[in-house]
Design an enzyme around this catalytic site. Structure first.
Site, mmCIF file in Angstrom:
data_model
loop_
_atom_site.group_PDB
_atom_site.id
_atom_site.type_symbol
_atom_site.label_atom_id
_atom_site.label_comp_id
_atom_site.label_asym_id
_atom_site.label_seq_id
_atom_site.Cartn_x
_atom_site.Cartn_y
_atom_site.Cartn_z
ATOM 1 N N ASP A 191 -5.584 2.271 -4.654
ATOM 2 C CA ASP A 191 -6.894 2.086 -4.030
ATOM 3 C C ASP A 191 -7.309 3.337 -3.250
ATOM 4 O OD1 ASP A 191 -5.139 1.817 -1.893
ATOM 5 O OD2 ASP A 191 -5.960 -0.085 -1.172
ATOM 6 N N ASP A 221 -0.739 1.255 -4.921
ATOM 7 C CA ASP A 221 -1.660 0.217 -5.377
ATOM 8 C C ASP A 221 -2.995 0.794 -5.837
ATOM 9 O OD1 ASP A 221 -2.374 0.898 -2.799
ATOM 10 O OD2 ASP A 221 -2.802 -1.135 -2.133
ATOM 11 N N SER A 256 0.823 -1.204 0.000
ATOM 12 C CA SER A 256 0.000 0.000 0.000
ATOM 13 C C SER A 256 0.860 1.258 0.000
ATOM 14 C CB SER A 256 -0.967 -0.040 1.185
ATOM 15 O OG SER A 256 -1.885 1.025 1.103
ATOM 16 N N ASP A 271 -2.162 6.382 -4.485
ATOM 17 C CA ASP A 271 -1.071 5.658 -3.831
ATOM 18 C C ASP A 271 -0.600 4.500 -4.726
ATOM 19 O OD1 ASP A 271 -3.285 4.037 -3.439
ATOM 20 O OD2 ASP A 271 -2.828 3.562 -1.367
#
Length: 560
Positions: free
Chosen positions: A303, A301, A142, A299
């Site tokens: 999400d 990833d 993340s 970010d």
């Protein structure tokens, strides 16, 4: 015991030359050995996350193979298609870990659908559902710094794995020797045998279609003339976010060059978290230079998405996750009512640590607002309940304060692609009527009250960190404060007691004060951090901030 484990790793052929060099470099350093081998990374919150390196307490191909064997053992009991989807982001060794996970699954006779390029969390969730998979695996850490990577496990609904399933996986991991216990075949052999296949273009296109179908005012952006600066923060957002924005008519997009392409070292934003100003600095500088209406950053990833909005005086102001959640809820409700697309008995969902201002907005539009525990899987669970009842179309929006948004049931995790799309559409709409996001936010505050939501985060590094956090939570439960500063505590809610909350058990404490302000305390499930969430309501921003500062000062000694 940990010295024996170290010697065993040192004597093994670890394939990865980085691991061999690291093990040799710490020979004779007891502290360094202990830190890597005294414990193993915990499979918590449906996955692993840790520093890259050698040992059971680090992220490496052996720990990934062991975790994947745990997932494989669970999948083999599930029937169904016996298929697992895999994606990965720009993290260091991300492709290595994804490829090795595929090799373990294939060696267990499980089919794999793996992306041929790095793709974000929502794409993994979508592929898991699209191919009717038993599970999904996302290789990501993340928003953590570059030295981290991680492994997130998803269930067949595309939602992060349930606690029950995760417990079975963890039990299987415990029974799997980290160096020798996982079955494994090479990626090439898995492809040759037809067990490993890439995600097809049909799946990728279906994701974009599902996202674009959730536009509130289709076609609006083609004529709005919105000027955007965007940063993928060297992660996975570049291709999917710009694809969707261009499809909806936003073509004036300036990319932050230093953060455009995948780079697991994150050299210009050491902490690639859109909640943090430093990660947005480059984007803000560029926005001022080109006069953008809006600056977005996703970010690694993809999400979560953070934004800065242009103010009437030409300056740029960061918008918090709570504020954007409220703005999007307000925009979606008003727009869908105007367009006649609002479902009957609409439902929105937010986490318990998100702003109560959302409840005021939902009530205004006649929307049922459900509250869940922190973690988007609980919002996904609410969507699943609606789906099971044949009422999935009632779900219109879900959010949590940490910049996670979702509109629509096509995936079961937060999605920065649709978040970016709706934020841009909203900005374009307000611009088209002579207003702005900033102006609408002020109107909301004037209508419902000046809420302020802030978070303090305290880190507890080292092997004893988790124990210290447990001690703090134990102390707060056994001897809850009678007051925070000058404000008496009116009520305490312990989310570890589901019989009183109606929610699953969670390690969260909530303190409501005599004036209605709230302090919530929650330790992270994946990192050695405790967060304190503050909600204050003042006659203006200064008054709300002053009370927050008083509460923060009162809780600081408790965390020391």
């Amino acid at each position: 015991m940990y010295l024996d484990d170290y010697k065993r790793w040192l004597a093994a052929d670890l394939i990865d030359c980085d691991l061999n060099a690291e093990l040799q470099s710490i020979e004779g350093d007891d502290d360094a050995i202990k830190e890597r081998f005294a414990v193993a990374l915990q499979f918590g919150t449906a996955g692993l996350r840790g520093t890259l390196g050698a040992g059971t307490n680090r992220m490496n191909i052996w720990v990934v193979r062991q975790a994947t064997q745990g997932v494989a053992s669970w999948v083999l009991t599930q029937g169904g298609t016996q298929t697992v989807a895999i994606s990965y982001d720009s993290r260091l060794k991300g492709w290595n870990f994804a490829r090795d996970a595929a090799g373990v699954l294939a060696a267990n006779g499980i089919n794999v659908r793996i992306y041929d390029e790095l793709m974000p969390v929502p794409a993994l969730s979508f592929a898991t559902r699209y191919y009717n998979c038993n599970a999904g695996i996302m290789i990501t850490a993340s928003h953590n710094p570059a030295k981290y990577n991680g492994f997130k496990a998803y269930g067949p609904d595309g939602c992060q794995m349930t606690d029950d399933a995760a417990a079975v996986v963890y039990d299987a991991i415990q029974k799997t020797d980290v160096l020798t216990g996982a079955k494994y075949m090479s990626f090439a052999e898995g492809v040759e045998k037809g067990l490993i296949k890439f995600v097809g273009d049909d799946c990728k296109e279906a994701l974009y279609e599902a996202i674009e179908a959730r536009q509130v005012r289709p076609g609006l952006c083609k004529t709005a003339g919105l000027k955007l600066v965007y940063s993928p923060l060297n992660g996975t957002g570049l291709v999917p976010v710009t694809r969707v924005l261009k499809d909806m008519g936003i073509t004036d997009i300036t990319i932050v060059k230093e953060q455009e392409y995948p780079n697991g070292y994150f050299t210009t934003c050491p902490y690639p978290n859109p909640e943090i100003f430093e990660a947005l600095r480059k984007g803000l500088e560029l926005a001022k230079e080109v006069g953008a209406d809006l600056m977005l950053a996703t970010d690694p990833d993809a999400d979560r998405v953070g934004i800065a909005m242009k103010c009437p005086d030409g300056s740029y102001e960061l918008v918090s996750g709570n504020e954007m959640g409220v703005l999007l809820l307000d925009y979606i409700c008003a727009g869908r009512i105007e367009k006649g697309t609002m479902p009957k008995n609409p439902v929105a969902v937010m986490s318990i640590v998100s702003t109560p201002l959302a409840a005021k907005v939902a009530e205004h539009y006649g929307v049922e607002l459900r509250q869940t525990l922190t973690g988007f899987k609980w919002i996904g669970d609410q969507i699943a309940q609606l789906e099971a009842a044949g009422e999935v179309d009632r779900f219109i929006f879900g959010f949590e304060e940490s910049y996670g948004y979702l509109a629509g049931p096509y995936v079961r995790d937060k999605d920065a692609i649709i978040g970016s799309m709706l934020i841009c559409e909203m900005a374009a709409y307000y611009r088209s009527i002579g207003s702005s996001i900033k102006q609408r936010l002020e109107e909301i505050y004037n209508e419902y009250g000046r809420y302020l939501n802030k978070i303090d985060t305290v880190e507890f590094p080292g092997l004893s960190g988790m124990d210290k956090m447990a001690g703090i939570m134990k102390g707060l439960r056994e001897n809850p404060p009678a007051a925070f500063g000058s404000k008496a505590v009116a009520s305490v809610t312990d989310y570890a007691k589901p019989e009183t909350t109606g929610l699953p058990k969670a390690n969260v404490l909530s303190f409501v004060l005599e004036d209605g302000a709230k302090v919530m305390v929650r330790p992270s499930g994946t990192e050695p951090k405790i967060k304190a969430y503050y909600t204050t309501l003042g006659k203006d921003l200064d008054a709300a901030q002053a009370e927050k500062d008083e509460l923060s000062a009162a809780i600081k000694p408790i965390f020391s």
